[in-house]
Structure formats: C-alpha cells, structure tokens
Design an enzyme around this catalytic site. Structure first.
Site, short mmCIF file in Angstrom:
data_model
loop_
_atom_site.label_atom_id
_atom_site.label_comp_id
_atom_site.label_asym_id
_atom_site.label_seq_id
_atom_site.Cartn_x
_atom_site.Cartn_y
_atom_site.Cartn_z
CB CYS A 75 0.25 -11.04 -0.84
SG CYS A 75 -0.18 -10.86 0.90
CG HIS A 161 -2.15 -0.73 -4.04
ND1 HIS A 161 -2.48 -1.06 -2.75
CD2 HIS A 161 -1.47 -1.80 -4.53
CE1 HIS A 161 -2.01 -2.26 -2.47
NE2 HIS A 161 -1.40 -2.74 -3.53
CD GLU A 210 -5.17 -6.47 1.99
OE1 GLU A 210 -5.30 -7.44 1.22
OE2 GLU A 210 -4.34 -6.46 2.93
CB CYS A 219 -2.24 -3.67 2.99
SG CYS A 219 -2.23 -4.03 1.22
N GLY A 222 0.19 -2.27 -0.05
CA GLY A 222 -0.45 -0.97 0.21
C GLY A 222 0.51 0.03 0.82
#
Ligand SMILES: N[C@H](CCC[C@H](N)C(=O)O)C(=O)O
Length: 277
Positions: A75, A161, A210, A219, A222
């Site tokens: 994260c 992703h 997400e 994100c 991301g």
C-alpha cells in the site's frame, strides 16, 4: 482489550494504524471488517499494522488489510503514513526506514522538508507473476468485459493492477467497469483498476477502483502502476505528476524493468484513539 490506534490518510486514502511493537493483539478477518465499517467501527480503506521485523535486516514489518478483511501485499499511501507514524511515535529516529512487506521490502525516506519518498520497487510485468492470464507479455491487452472490449495494461507493484487510458476520468465508468474488472476471471487474485487521463507527458489524472475497498480518494500503488503503464505505451516521460481526487503524487520511473518506481507525497495524522478489540 483496549487498543491504541492512530487514524491517518494519504491524500484521503484513509487508514487505521496500530502499533504492534508495544501492543499485542490478534485480529480475525471479521474483526477487520467490523473495524473498517464507517458506522459500526472506526472506518478506513485499509488497516496498517506496525510490527517488529521477522528479517533482522529490516527495521519493521508492515502488514496491510483492505476494508473487506483481505490481506494485501503493498500500500503506497500507507507506506508514507507508516514512516510518519513510526517517527512520531519515536519507534525509530532514522530518516531512511526499511520495511518488510508481504512481497519484499519498501524503503521509506523522510526528507528535511517533511516530504516522504518511497522506493516502491520495480514493477512486475510477467503475466503469471501479476497474476494476469495472458498468452504472452504485452504493454496493452484487449479484454472482454460487460459485452465490450477494453484495452488495459496489467502491472504488479507487489499488488495487481489494471490500467485503462480514458479521455476524461470524470466521465469514466468507474462505478461499473471498476467492480467488473476487479473480479474479472483473468485476474485470479482480483485487481485494482486505474482509469488514467493523459494531460501531458509529465501529468495525468487518475481514479482508482481499489481491490477490496472500492473507489478511494487516492491509491499510491495505483499511481505507480499508471505511470508504468503510460511509459510502456510511450505516452509519459520519466517524471510524472499524478493528480488523484484527493491530491497529487510525484512518481518517477526511469523505465528499466529493474528500476524502482519512486513515489513522493504527503502523510497526515488525523486523530489518536482507543478501541475495544
Ligand atoms: N487495495 C489494494 C491495497 C491498498 C493500495 C492503496 N491504498 C495504495 O495506496 O497503494 C489491493 O488490494 O491491492
């Protein structure tokens, strides 16, 4: 048991952070979901656990759970909050902190001007390692979803992703395509779905649906995946400002498959609390 926690966010992507260096608790998936609930619990996109390392070469171990209770590999916004947390709690005095994640490690640097930079590691493009089902590796994959063909890039930043390029993020079908792609059969471990609008070779707008949390205000992984996707498509330069609904991140990727993606942005502490667990 009464447990201390800190509520934090990175550009509105919000976290409950628990120090398991000075506290000891065990959390079930159900308990994580209950704590994540914005009416019945504390409310968060992800839960971040700060623990002693299992690898003596690291400073800490960093475990992450989505609001749906699923444990995840990385994260990015959480990593910046992790750095802020361990310094503010005096769990370390270091400016460069190495954390052990489920998929390797991340190096967190707190700059004198308080900016936090994270070495997010190199992107993973091999379909089987993402994981993504594909005949061979490519920069862009056609994929059938909701009776249409979309063209997406598939990238892992430790977590999977998909990145689509759209003309206008504000009009992108995030609410429908997001969940449809998150659980698409070609993503066996599900995926985070990014919708990227190219502004210039050095600027993009991005919205992310997400995995395990739905659309968030930002994100970090991301943003990294989006810049990698844009570079693979020949649309972006090395240094890109990524504008998310919650604010902007600076992402740098030199473009080599062994080059780390570097992410710089803010981390904010909102409040301290105690909760019965
Ligand atoms: N939902 C993600 C984890 C959180 C990533 C995001 N909050 C970030 O800042 O990178 C996943 O299931 O892989």
């Amino acid at each position: 048991m009464l447990v201390r926690f800190t509520k934090m966010h990175g550009l509105g992507n919000d976290f409950m952070v628990i120090d398991l260096v000075t506290q000891r608790i065990n959390l079930s998936e159900d308990k994580v979901r209950q704590l994540a609930d914005r009416h019945l619990g504390i409310g968060f996109d992800q839960l971040l656990l700060v623990e002693p390392p299992t690898n003596p070469e690291m400073d800490f171990r960093y475990r992450i759970y989505n609001a749906d209770g699923s444990e995840v590999e990385h994260c990015g916004n959480g990593a910046r909050c992790f750095a802020r947390f361990v310094r503010d709690k005096q769990l370390t005095t270091k400016d460069v902190i190495t954390v052990e994640t489920a998929k390797g490690k991340a190096v967190l640097t707190i700059h004198p001007d308080d900016r936090i930079e994270v070495d997010m590691g190199a992107p993973v493009l091999l379909p089987s390692a993402i994981p993504f089902i594909a005949e061979e590796q490519a920069a862009v994959y056609p994929l059938e979803v909701d009776n249409q063909i979309v063209h997406l890039s598939a990238i892992s930043m430790g977590n999977p992703h998909a990145v689509l390029v759209v003309d206008n993020v504000d009009q992108a079908a995030v609410e429908t395509l997001g969940p449809a792609l998150e659980s698409h059969s070609r993503f066996p471990a599900k995926a985070n779905i990014g919708f990227m609008q190219i502004i210039s070779p050095n600027a993009v707008k991005l919205r992310v649906y997400e995995r395990g949390a739905g659309e968030t205000m930002a994100c970090g992984t991301g943003a990294c995946a989006a810049v990698v996707a844009g570079r693979l498509r020949g649309l972006l330069d090395e240094n890109v400002k990524v504008y998310l609904p919650g604010g902007a991140l600076q992402i740098i990727w030199k473009g080599g498959t062994d080059d780390s993606v570097m992410m710089t942005g803010p981390a904010t502490t909102v409040f301290e609390g105690q909760v019965f667990i």
